[in-house]
Design an enzyme around this catalytic site. Sequence first.
Site, PDB file in Angstrom:
ATOM      1  N   GLU A  39      54.777  63.350   5.888  1.00 46.85           N
ATOM      2  CA  GLU A  39      53.995  63.222   7.124  1.00 46.85           C
ATOM      3  C   GLU A  39      54.583  64.081   8.240  1.00 46.85           C
ATOM      4  O   GLU A  39      55.677  64.647   8.111  1.00 46.85           O
ATOM      5  CB  GLU A  39      53.921  61.759   7.562  1.00 46.85           C
ATOM      6  N   LYS A 100      48.628  62.860  18.149  1.00 42.93           N
ATOM      7  CA  LYS A 100      49.134  61.939  17.127  1.00 42.93           C
ATOM      8  C   LYS A 100      47.892  61.449  16.386  1.00 42.93           C
ATOM      9  O   LYS A 100      47.075  60.715  16.935  1.00 42.93           O
ATOM     10  CB  LYS A 100      49.879  60.787  17.804  1.00 42.93           C
ATOM     11  N   VAL A 120      50.948  58.019   9.123  1.00 44.20           N
ATOM     12  CA  VAL A 120      50.862  57.575   7.730  1.00 44.20           C
ATOM     13  C   VAL A 120      49.394  57.491   7.301  1.00 44.20           C
ATOM     14  O   VAL A 120      49.016  57.958   6.219  1.00 44.20           O
ATOM     15  CB  VAL A 120      51.590  56.223   7.534  1.00 44.20           C
ATOM     16  N   ASP A 152      46.921  45.155  18.617  1.00 47.59           N
ATOM     17  CA  ASP A 152      47.589  46.413  18.303  1.00 47.59           C
ATOM     18  C   ASP A 152      48.174  46.303  16.889  1.00 47.59           C
ATOM     19  O   ASP A 152      49.281  45.810  16.681  1.00 47.59           O
ATOM     20  CB  ASP A 152      48.684  46.719  19.332  1.00 47.59           C
ATOM     21  N   SER A 154      48.582  48.692  13.503  1.00 47.72           N
ATOM     22  CA  SER A 154      48.508  50.100  13.099  1.00 47.72           C
ATOM     23  C   SER A 154      47.431  50.338  12.049  1.00 47.72           C
ATOM     24  O   SER A 154      47.241  49.539  11.124  1.00 47.72           O
ATOM     25  CB  SER A 154      49.851  50.542  12.527  1.00 47.72           C
ATOM     26  N   ALA A 155      46.741  51.479  12.212  1.00 49.95           N
ATOM     27  CA  ALA A 155      45.734  51.888  11.223  1.00 49.95           C
ATOM     28  C   ALA A 155      46.383  52.149   9.859  1.00 49.95           C
ATOM     29  O   ALA A 155      45.689  52.208   8.843  1.00 49.95           O
ATOM     30  CB  ALA A 155      45.013  53.138  11.711  1.00 49.95           C
ATOM     31  N   ASP A 156      47.704  52.281   9.841  1.00 48.23           N
ATOM     32  CA  ASP A 156      48.410  52.483   8.565  1.00 48.23           C
ATOM     33  C   ASP A 156      48.104  51.350   7.579  1.00 48.23           C
ATOM     34  O   ASP A 156      47.995  51.564   6.374  1.00 48.23           O
ATOM     35  CB  ASP A 156      49.931  52.508   8.776  1.00 48.23           C
ATOM     36  N   LYS A 173      59.847  49.072  11.404  1.00 46.96           N
ATOM     37  CA  LYS A 173      60.824  48.927  12.477  1.00 46.96           C
ATOM     38  C   LYS A 173      60.767  47.539  13.083  1.00 46.96           C
ATOM     39  O   LYS A 173      59.699  46.941  13.186  1.00 46.96           O
ATOM     40  CB  LYS A 173      60.546  49.962  13.570  1.00 46.96           C
TER      41      LYS A 173
HETATM   42  N1  PSU Z   1      58.136  55.684  11.974  1.00 44.70           N
HETATM   43  C1  PSU Z   1      59.049  56.544  12.492  1.00 44.70           C
HETATM   44  N2  PSU Z   1      58.639  57.578  13.230  1.00 44.70           N
HETATM   45  C2  PSU Z   1      57.333  57.784  13.447  1.00 44.70           C
HETATM   46  C3  PSU Z   1      56.379  56.886  12.881  1.00 44.70           C
HETATM   47  C4  PSU Z   1      56.830  55.856  12.162  1.00 44.70           C
HETATM   48  O1  PSU Z   1      60.219  56.385  12.306  1.00 44.70           O
HETATM   49  O2  PSU Z   1      57.013  58.762  14.108  1.00 44.70           O
HETATM   50  C5  PSU Z   1      54.917  57.162  13.036  1.00 44.70           C
HETATM   51  C6  PSU Z   1      54.267  57.192  11.654  1.00 44.70           C
HETATM   52  O3  PSU Z   1      53.533  58.393  11.547  1.00 44.70           O
HETATM   53  C7  PSU Z   1      53.346  55.998  11.649  1.00 44.70           C
HETATM   54  C8  PSU Z   1      53.002  55.885  13.118  1.00 44.70           C
HETATM   55  O4  PSU Z   1      52.232  56.176  10.828  1.00 44.70           O
HETATM   56  O5  PSU Z   1      54.241  56.149  13.774  1.00 44.70           O
HETATM   57  C9  PSU Z   1      52.437  54.550  13.485  1.00 44.70           C
HETATM   58  O6  PSU Z   1      51.951  54.622  14.799  1.00 44.70           O
HETATM   59  P1  PSU Z   1      51.031  53.424  15.370  1.00 44.70           P
HETATM   60  O7  PSU Z   1      51.938  52.258  15.475  1.00 44.70           O
HETATM   61  O8  PSU Z   1      50.550  53.937  16.697  1.00 44.70           O
HETATM   62  O9  PSU Z   1      49.935  53.238  14.381  1.00 44.70           O
HETATM   63 MN    MN Z   2      48.992  50.973  17.688  1.00 48.48          MN
END
Ligand code: PSU
Ligand code: MN
Length: 327
Positions: A39, A100, A120, A152, A154-156, A173
């Site tokens: 990624e 992003k 992701v 909130d 994640s779309a992941d 995390k």
């Molecule tokens: N974990 C990391 N660094 C990052 C991300 C995750 O250590 O940059 C990124 C990944 O690309 C993950 C995204 O898909 O953050 C998730 O963001 P959000 O919570 O906005 O969906």
């Molecule tokens: Mn988010």
Amino acid sequence: MNGSSPSLADKAATLTPPITVSRDVAEALQSQRPVVALESTIITHGMPFPQNLEMARQVEADCRAGNAVPATIALLDGEILVGMSAEQLERLANAPSPMKLSRADLGFALAMGRSGGTTVSATMICAALAGIAVFATGGIGGVHRDGQDSLDISADLDELARTAVTVVCAGAKAILDLPRTLEYLETRGVPVLGYQTDHLPAFWSRESPWRVSMRVDTPGQIAATMQARQRLGLGGGVLVTNPIPAADDIPYDLMAVVVEEALQEAKLQRVEGKAVTPFLLSRILTLTEGRSLTANIALVRNNVRLAAAIANSVTERALAEKKGSAA
Ligand code: PSU
Ligand code: MN
């Protein structure tokens, strides 16, 4: 090159979906050699320059050392790249205001000719379009703290439920709500495998207080699980959680204090939406005096090595199956 008849690899380099597959990735896919998708939000939003570029180059080298062709995925000027040249990587790492990109953003970014890192979710989509089954990242997004109120999430997580790519990560995390993230994945039918562990790894920490129910100890067991799921026609992805190497581990209790402080600051400064994760990461970097970044790089490299081993196992199984059915 005589210019008259394009090779098979040239043809494969432009698929009908608007994605450009690099020559070495296209050749590897065509000859069924192992490929690992990587990624790029970690490059554009996850780490500061120049460590982001060094990390991106290093993990590509790690991937090759593990006998797999790296396919770093990103958008440059509205072009989806699957496999990037050294020059393209450098442009991405230096891009002035990269997007992003998750599932929601891909079409817009393409139409507007934008550049950006794929999260992701977006990386899974592009990997699946190119025919890549294994993908390595650092950590996945998840259900944020208070996500049951803010929504909130994640779309992941939904992408894992719908797109058949195996994602190797170091867990999620501790800035997220880990038990709710596990519950959500279970509801959506996403298997969470613990690689040589019974506990959910928490990114910078080898262990969190939460357990994973499915433990695997070899890359072969992961490839077998992928194959069995495919035979069942289940669709959707597999999440492999791989603990950070012991040498770089920052204990969970220690990180919990740092994370709490970063979360408080985000609240005070009213950071919201997509900006939350990058904000927290950069605050945590300062609060740990750089230790979190060293750990982050170590865990990504560790994930890439495991992903390469899984990709090798997947291709071995596919070849063995072909031989079996030919006999
Ligand atoms: N974990 C990391 N660094 C990052 C991300 C995750 O250590 O940059 C990124 C990944 O690309 C993950 C995204 O898909 O953050 C998730 O963001 P959000 O919570 O906005 O969906
Ligand atoms: Mn988010």
